[in-house]
Design an enzyme around this catalytic site. Sequence first.
Site, PDB file in Angstrom:
ATOM      1  N   ASP A 245       0.863  -1.185   0.000  1.00 38.57           N
ATOM      2  CA  ASP A 245       0.000   0.000   0.000  1.00 38.57           C
ATOM      3  C   ASP A 245       0.897   1.231   0.000  1.00 38.57           C
ATOM      4  O   ASP A 245       2.034   1.174  -0.473  1.00 38.57           O
ATOM      5  CB  ASP A 245      -0.955  -0.033   1.195  1.00 38.57           C
TER       6      ASP A 245
ATOM      7  N   HIS B  78       2.285   1.932  -3.186  1.00 31.20           N
ATOM      8  CA  HIS B  78       1.379   2.888  -3.815  1.00 31.20           C
ATOM      9  C   HIS B  78       1.903   4.302  -3.767  1.00 31.20           C
ATOM     10  O   HIS B  78       1.156   5.253  -3.997  1.00 31.20           O
ATOM     11  CB  HIS B  78      -0.004   2.819  -3.160  1.00 31.20           C
TER      12      HIS B  78
END
Length: 421
Positions: free
Chosen positions: A230, A253
Amino acid sequence: MEFTIFHYLRVLYFFIALSSYSFVVRGDKSSVLIVDVRSFGARANDHRDHTKAFVSAWDMACKSSSSSVDLIIPRGEFYVGPLRLSGPCPNVTNLTVRVKGHLKASTDLSKYRSGGGWIEFRWINGLTLTGGGTLDGQGALAWPFNNCTTDSHCKLLPTSLKFVGMNRTIVRRISSVNSKFFHIALVQCRDFKGTRLNITAPFNSPNTDGIHIERSSNVYFSRSHIATGDDCVSIGQGNSQITITSIKCGPGHGISVGSLGRYPNEKDVKGLVVRDCKMSGTTNGIRIKTWADSPGLSAATNMTFQNIIMNNVTNPIIIDQSYCPFSSCTSNVPSKVKLSEIYFKNIRGTSSSKVAVQLHCSEGMPCKKVYLENVHLYLASSSGGGSGKQQSSNGGSEAVSSSCRYVRAKYIGTQSPPPCH
């Protein structure tokens, strides 16, 4: 007489042995209390749960009359369940926790509170966490139970290392692997410095943000490597004076502001600097994300992203004010989060998608004062020439582009992709 001498020697040996685990080092001007978890029954590599021993050691350290305390977790493996290590520690002004070993989290999810931490420090002044050790969240057994991408009311898995209401905190030379949820989270912290951290989890591990910061001020993270499933770093609501520098991010991310605007009464974000970072193989580079149909008004302002290298990043620069991570999102109401004074300076490298710069702001609150200075982004297979074009198989050419909605950005210096209007 012989029995008396023998008895005396046994007593002396006992105190010498005990002193290796808990003792006071005295100098001319100060003293440091040394507390070792082994003196409370913890033994490395024996696969028992050592939660009680760690809590007892913490209680002794926190309640000490000494102003300086070192809590030692030696080399070796130690299995521990949830640890809530709370202050205040009224007499201790410098409390150092030296993690030299490899701590493994309990895999029994029934032991954890929703949204809580595996290791949680609360309401302490002057904590230093260091030692070169590793926090192993053993997340692989928990990730299948994470349904937060489909259920907005899901039970949150535990964050590996959580700090709540802390002042004057230093975290350095610590590794975190395979967290069940976030690796590190800060909530309501002030004067926090993190450096030389190593944070890793597989690229497909859900919600394993490296560092999440919320409602905190004067926070500084630097010289760290983060590779997760993430956000490498996520800046939540209510933060001010946050500096993120010299971070190597990827996979993951990217570095994100948000998501913002999901809940009522969110506080503003202001005074963010992200500089001298490198993104490699991430889905985003620098991202600002806010929810559509925000329940209240808030703002994010005075944010600078400078000297960032992108290596094969899908969305190098992205503002998304219609963010929704769930499988079904139906709202068409514009976001009420106001974005302004945003600076992208000296952003360079390669994009794995044709749209390298995406500035999609809110129709209800268009972005104000967005500046792009010397942005040089090219397709990942491009040679990086000045045209920013990639030769296609049919002999034509393809160039990276920009996409803008509800924003009039200002451009300084040279730009690739070309500005959008």
